[in-house]
Design a protein around this motif. Structure first.
Motif, PDB file in Angstrom:
ATOM      1  N   ILE A 123      -0.432 -56.656 -27.056  1.00  0.00           N
ATOM      2  CA  ILE A 123      -1.707 -56.776 -26.464  1.00  0.00           C
ATOM      3  C   ILE A 123      -2.384 -58.181 -27.181  1.00  0.00           C
ATOM      4  N   GLY A 124      -1.504 -58.925 -27.721  1.00  0.00           N
ATOM      5  CA  GLY A 124      -1.787 -60.415 -28.285  1.00  0.00           C
ATOM      6  C   GLY A 124      -2.782 -61.183 -27.483  1.00  0.00           C
ATOM      7  N   ALA A 125      -3.389 -62.087 -28.121  1.00  0.00           N
ATOM      8  CA  ALA A 125      -4.241 -63.096 -27.433  1.00  0.00           C
ATOM      9  C   ALA A 125      -4.446 -64.213 -28.639  1.00  0.00           C
ATOM     10  N   ILE A 126      -5.301 -65.275 -28.185  1.00  0.00           N
ATOM     11  CA  ILE A 126      -5.473 -66.388 -28.976  1.00  0.00           C
ATOM     12  C   ILE A 126      -7.199 -66.933 -28.662  1.00  0.00           C
ATOM     13  N   ALA A 127      -7.648 -67.219 -29.685  1.00  0.00           N
ATOM     14  CA  ALA A 127      -9.183 -67.769 -29.717  1.00  0.00           C
ATOM     15  C   ALA A 127      -8.793 -69.105 -30.317  1.00  0.00           C
ATOM     16  N   VAL A 128      -9.213 -70.356 -29.913  1.00  0.00           N
ATOM     17  CA  VAL A 128      -9.151 -71.519 -30.512  1.00  0.00           C
ATOM     18  C   VAL A 128     -10.742 -71.785 -30.782  1.00  0.00           C
ATOM     19  N   LEU A 129     -10.964 -72.143 -32.033  1.00  0.00           N
ATOM     20  CA  LEU A 129     -12.511 -72.174 -32.488  1.00  0.00           C
ATOM     21  C   LEU A 129     -12.652 -73.700 -33.097  1.00  0.00           C
ATOM     22  N   GLU A 130     -13.740 -74.198 -33.016  1.00  0.00           N
ATOM     23  CA  GLU A 130     -14.129 -75.440 -33.530  1.00  0.00           C
ATOM     24  C   GLU A 130     -14.849 -75.178 -35.044  1.00  0.00           C
ATOM     25  N   ALA A 131     -14.141 -74.832 -35.734  1.00  0.00           N
ATOM     26  CA  ALA A 131     -14.474 -74.659 -37.198  1.00  0.00           C
ATOM     27  C   ALA A 131     -13.415 -74.658 -38.199  1.00  0.00           C
ATOM     28  N   PHE A 132     -13.684 -75.000 -39.555  1.00  0.00           N
ATOM     29  CA  PHE A 132     -12.866 -74.855 -40.768  1.00  0.00           C
ATOM     30  C   PHE A 132     -12.173 -73.643 -40.852  1.00  0.00           C
ATOM     31  N   TYR A 133     -11.109 -73.215 -41.242  1.00  0.00           N
ATOM     32  CA  TYR A 133     -10.501 -72.045 -41.608  1.00  0.00           C
ATOM     33  C   TYR A 133     -11.415 -71.387 -42.598  1.00  0.00           C
ATOM     34  N   GLU A 134     -11.883 -71.849 -43.578  1.00  0.00           N
ATOM     35  CA  GLU A 134     -12.795 -71.459 -44.617  1.00  0.00           C
ATOM     36  C   GLU A 134     -14.153 -70.912 -44.119  1.00  0.00           C
ATOM     37  N   PRO A 162      -8.809 -79.145 -23.889  1.00  0.00           N
ATOM     38  CA  PRO A 162     -10.150 -79.769 -24.374  1.00  0.00           C
ATOM     39  C   PRO A 162     -10.117 -78.948 -25.721  1.00  0.00           C
ATOM     40  N   MET A 163      -9.447 -77.937 -26.042  1.00  0.00           N
ATOM     41  CA  MET A 163      -9.715 -77.305 -27.275  1.00  0.00           C
ATOM     42  C   MET A 163      -8.098 -76.879 -27.839  1.00  0.00           C
ATOM     43  N   GLY A 164      -7.402 -78.083 -27.995  1.00  0.00           N
ATOM     44  CA  GLY A 164      -6.028 -77.874 -28.581  1.00  0.00           C
ATOM     45  C   GLY A 164      -6.261 -77.926 -30.236  1.00  0.00           C
ATOM     46  N   ARG A 218     -10.127 -77.349 -36.139  1.00  0.00           N
ATOM     47  CA  ARG A 218      -9.664 -76.473 -35.193  1.00  0.00           C
ATOM     48  C   ARG A 218      -8.847 -75.283 -35.898  1.00  0.00           C
ATOM     49  N   THR A 219      -9.385 -74.055 -35.678  1.00  0.00           N
ATOM     50  CA  THR A 219      -8.709 -72.757 -36.488  1.00  0.00           C
ATOM     51  C   THR A 219      -8.371 -71.742 -35.214  1.00  0.00           C
ATOM     52  N   LEU A 220      -7.144 -71.332 -35.369  1.00  0.00           N
ATOM     53  CA  LEU A 220      -6.870 -70.244 -34.244  1.00  0.00           C
ATOM     54  C   LEU A 220      -7.204 -68.878 -34.930  1.00  0.00           C
ATOM     55  N   VAL A 221      -7.742 -68.028 -34.047  1.00  0.00           N
ATOM     56  CA  VAL A 221      -7.773 -66.666 -34.519  1.00  0.00           C
ATOM     57  C   VAL A 221      -6.808 -65.633 -33.422  1.00  0.00           C
ATOM     58  N   ILE A 222      -5.968 -65.079 -33.928  1.00  0.00           N
ATOM     59  CA  ILE A 222      -4.806 -64.462 -33.105  1.00  0.00           C
ATOM     60  C   ILE A 222      -5.100 -62.985 -33.165  1.00  0.00           C
ATOM     61  N   LYS A 223      -4.963 -62.387 -32.158  1.00  0.00           N
ATOM     62  CA  LYS A 223      -4.823 -60.942 -31.975  1.00  0.00           C
ATOM     63  C   LYS A 223      -3.225 -60.706 -31.846  1.00  0.00           C
ATOM     64  N   THR A 224      -2.841 -60.083 -32.865  1.00  0.00           N
ATOM     65  CA  THR A 224      -1.385 -59.863 -32.670  1.00  0.00           C
ATOM     66  C   THR A 224      -0.890 -59.072 -31.720  1.00  0.00           C
ATOM     67  N   ALA A 225       0.443 -58.813 -31.548  1.00  0.00           N
ATOM     68  CA  ALA A 225       0.923 -57.987 -30.588  1.00  0.00           C
ATOM     69  C   ALA A 225       0.589 -56.360 -30.627  1.00  0.00           C
TER      70      ALA A 225
END
Length: 296
Positions: A123-134, A162-164, A218-225
């Protein structure tokens, strides 16, 4: 050349079975449908709420984990901080795939949608955010997640999105040109840079190749499998090179060795750092060594 000698009195079924055993024992034969010939092991609770750094994923890969060619993806389990054999591509065992130019295209595992994990319980997924990791302290709203997730080159015209989470310099290097030192030499052409804090601090005047807009983090937030969450910062696509100022396309620093850091939290937590973290864990794929930081 080895040959298989079988007496004529052996039944056809026995011959077929013996042939299968011989083929399986000669060379590297994989079930590309992800047949589970080895039992899976659950992740340890020690993986949660600590920073994990992976250095040079793609180098010195275990047997069966290396893609068949440069276009095939690498597979990685965030919860077990390890690469995953390519034979398990159609399984719940991985959370991220890396493919494309310098392995900069990142995919998530969602078994309900078309993709490598299709047909599984992932049930994984990815969100690409315009933000620093911290600066990311909470799991983003559900509508921001792509299922199945995908992220690649940022704002690269027809080659990107647009959001890589990375930029590609093509014939030249618009990132280094922002330093005002003239046109870079060819060893700096065709570079891939992750859009992280270190890059933006090293090249503060760098703008997009297409619209002169300043480069954005760019920081990725992942929903794991399995449904937990991880925030991820890609640090480099070059072996043993984390400093953007020193990255170069040289034989000693080949592209396609991904370094990144991340934190995994359980689905119910919803906040990164809400629970006291363990000490930082670093896994160097080149040396095969895992080390624990003396401090958090």
């Amino acid at each position: 050349m080895k040959t298989l000698c079988i007496k004529s009195k052996i039944r056809p079924l026995t011959i077929l079975f013996g042939t299968i055993l011989t083929l399986a024992s000669c060379g590297e034969v994989y079930d590309m449908n992800g047949y589970d010939w080895e039992p899976d092991t659950p992740p340890s609770d020690s993986v949660f709420n600590r920073e994990i750094q992976i250095l040079n994923l793609g180098d010195n890969m275990p047997k069966g984990h290396l893609p068949l060619d440069k276009e095939d993806p690498l597979f990685f389990s965030l919860e077990k901080f390890s690469s995953v054999a390519i034979a398990y591509r159609s399984s719940e065992r991985w959370d991220l795939s890396f493919s494309g130019t310098a392995r900069s295209a990142i995919g998530g595992n969602n078994g309900k949608r078309p993709g490598f994990g299709h047909g599984t319980s992932s049930i994984g997924a990815i969100a690409v955010l315009e933000a620093f990791y911290e600066d990311i302290t909470e799991v983003p709203e559900e509508h921001l997640f792509q299922q199945p997730g995908y992220s690649g080159l940022d704002d690269q015209g027809e080659f990107g999105t647009p959001m890589g989470q990375a930029v590609y310099t093509f014939f030249g290097n618009f990132v280094r040109e922002s330093l005002g030192q003239g046109a870079p030499s060819p060893e700096y052409w065709h570079m891939v840079y992750p859009l992280n804090k270190r890059l933006l601090e090293s090249f503060p005047k760098a703008t997009s190749m297409y619209n002169d807009i300043p480069l954005r983090p760019r920081t990725l937030v992942i929903k794991t499998a399995s449904g937990n969450y991880a925030k991820i910062e890609i640090e480099s696509y070059y072996k043993n090179s984390l400093d953007p100022l020193k990255m170069i396309r040289h034989r000693d620093t080949p592209a396609g060795c991904i370094s990144f850091r991340y934190i995994v939290i359980k689905a119910a937590d919803k906040r990164f750092g809400f629970v006291e973290r363990g000490k930082k864990l670093t896994v160097n794929m080149t040396t095969g060594r895992t080390s624990v930081s003396p401090t958090n």
